[in-house]
Design a protein around this motif. Sequence first.
Motif, short mmCIF file in Angstrom:
data_model
loop_
_atom_site.label_atom_id
_atom_site.label_comp_id
_atom_site.label_asym_id
_atom_site.label_seq_id
_atom_site.Cartn_x
_atom_site.Cartn_y
_atom_site.Cartn_z
N ILE A 1 8.05 52.37 75.54
CA ILE A 1 7.11 51.36 75.05
C ILE A 1 5.80 51.34 75.81
O ILE A 1 4.82 50.77 75.33
N LYS A 2 5.77 51.96 77.00
CA LYS A 2 4.54 51.89 77.79
C LYS A 2 4.53 52.98 78.86
O LYS A 2 5.56 53.28 79.46
N LYS A 3 3.35 53.55 79.09
CA LYS A 3 3.15 54.47 80.20
C LYS A 3 2.46 53.68 81.30
O LYS A 3 1.38 53.13 81.11
N THR A 4 3.09 53.58 82.48
CA THR A 4 2.54 52.75 83.55
C THR A 4 1.68 53.53 84.53
O THR A 4 0.80 52.96 85.14
N ASP A 5 1.97 54.80 84.74
CA ASP A 5 1.09 55.68 85.51
C ASP A 5 1.40 57.12 85.12
O ASP A 5 2.05 57.36 84.11
N ASP A 6 0.97 58.08 85.92
CA ASP A 6 1.05 59.49 85.54
C ASP A 6 2.45 59.94 85.13
O ASP A 6 2.61 60.64 84.15
N LYS A 7 3.49 59.53 85.86
CA LYS A 7 4.85 59.98 85.55
C LYS A 7 5.84 58.83 85.41
O LYS A 7 7.05 59.03 85.49
N SER A 8 5.35 57.62 85.18
CA SER A 8 6.21 56.45 85.03
C SER A 8 6.05 55.84 83.65
O SER A 8 4.94 55.71 83.14
N TYR A 9 7.18 55.43 83.08
CA TYR A 9 7.21 54.88 81.73
C TYR A 9 8.19 53.72 81.71
O TYR A 9 9.05 53.60 82.57
N ILE A 10 8.08 52.87 80.69
CA ILE A 10 9.04 51.79 80.46
C ILE A 10 9.87 52.16 79.23
O ILE A 10 9.32 52.47 78.18
N LEU A 11 11.20 52.13 79.40
CA LEU A 11 12.13 52.40 78.31
C LEU A 11 12.80 51.09 77.93
O LEU A 11 13.20 50.31 78.79
N ARG A 12 12.95 50.85 76.62
CA ARG A 12 13.57 49.63 76.11
C ARG A 12 14.73 49.98 75.19
O ARG A 12 14.64 50.91 74.40
N ASP A 13 15.81 49.24 75.31
CA ASP A 13 16.89 49.28 74.32
C ASP A 13 17.22 47.84 73.95
O ASP A 13 16.48 46.92 74.30
N ASP A 14 18.31 47.61 73.25
CA ASP A 14 18.68 46.26 72.81
C ASP A 14 19.05 45.33 73.95
O ASP A 14 19.10 44.12 73.76
N THR A 15 19.31 45.88 75.15
CA THR A 15 19.78 45.05 76.25
C THR A 15 18.74 44.79 77.33
O THR A 15 18.98 43.99 78.22
N THR B 1 7.31 66.40 84.88
CA THR B 1 6.84 67.20 83.75
C THR B 1 7.91 68.13 83.17
O THR B 1 8.05 68.21 81.95
N PRO B 2 8.69 68.85 83.98
CA PRO B 2 9.69 69.75 83.39
C PRO B 2 10.74 69.04 82.53
O PRO B 2 11.32 69.65 81.64
N ALA B 3 11.01 67.77 82.77
CA ALA B 3 12.03 67.04 82.00
C ALA B 3 11.63 66.90 80.53
O ALA B 3 12.49 66.78 79.67
N TRP B 4 10.33 66.89 80.25
CA TRP B 4 9.86 66.76 78.86
C TRP B 4 10.14 68.03 78.06
O TRP B 4 10.17 67.99 76.83
N ASP B 5 10.30 69.16 78.73
CA ASP B 5 10.59 70.45 78.08
C ASP B 5 9.53 70.80 77.02
O ASP B 5 9.84 71.38 75.98
N GLY B 6 8.28 70.40 77.27
CA GLY B 6 7.18 70.73 76.37
C GLY B 6 7.13 69.93 75.09
O GLY B 6 6.30 70.18 74.23
N LYS B 7 8.00 68.96 74.93
CA LYS B 7 8.04 68.16 73.69
C LYS B 7 7.29 66.85 73.90
O LYS B 7 7.21 66.34 75.00
N GLU B 8 6.76 66.31 72.80
CA GLU B 8 6.06 65.02 72.84
C GLU B 8 6.81 64.02 71.97
O GLU B 8 7.34 64.36 70.93
N TYR B 9 6.81 62.77 72.43
CA TYR B 9 7.48 61.69 71.72
C TYR B 9 6.52 60.52 71.58
O TYR B 9 5.64 60.33 72.41
#
Length: 130
Positions: free
Chosen positions: A70-84, A93-101
């Motif tokens: 739901i949000k990018k907070t800095d260069d390599k930090s993000y906020i993930l949300r689920d129902d809970t 960077t390698p964890a993305w495996d070149g894909k964009e979401y």
Amino acid sequence: MKKMLALAAILAFTGHAMAAEGGFKSGETPPPVHKKDAGYKGSEDTGESTIHSLFSQRDNAWVTVEGYLIKKTDDKSYILRDDTGKITLKVPTPAWDGKEYTSKDMIRVSGFVKGKGDARYLQVQRVEKP
């Protein structure tokens, strides 16, 4: 000579009986199709976690969570949300495996739980679509 033939016949029949063990046994019931365990069917110990449950996990526990970025907070930090709830992700960077979401894409992340209390975050090793 008769003893040799008798011994050979006995060995031939017992070898076949012993070879009948093992292999695929069709009598076992497979796990139900609707069972969802983080992509692995029939394995209870690799179950998918919820974000809420991550706050009670031990440090360095390996977990898999599905949700929406739901949000990018800095260069390599993000906020993930689920129902809970929500949690911070640290994604190299390698964890993305070149894909964009996008924020409309549900993603599955796997990694290690880090931090304490409300400062918990997930050190991500793999990002993929469920």
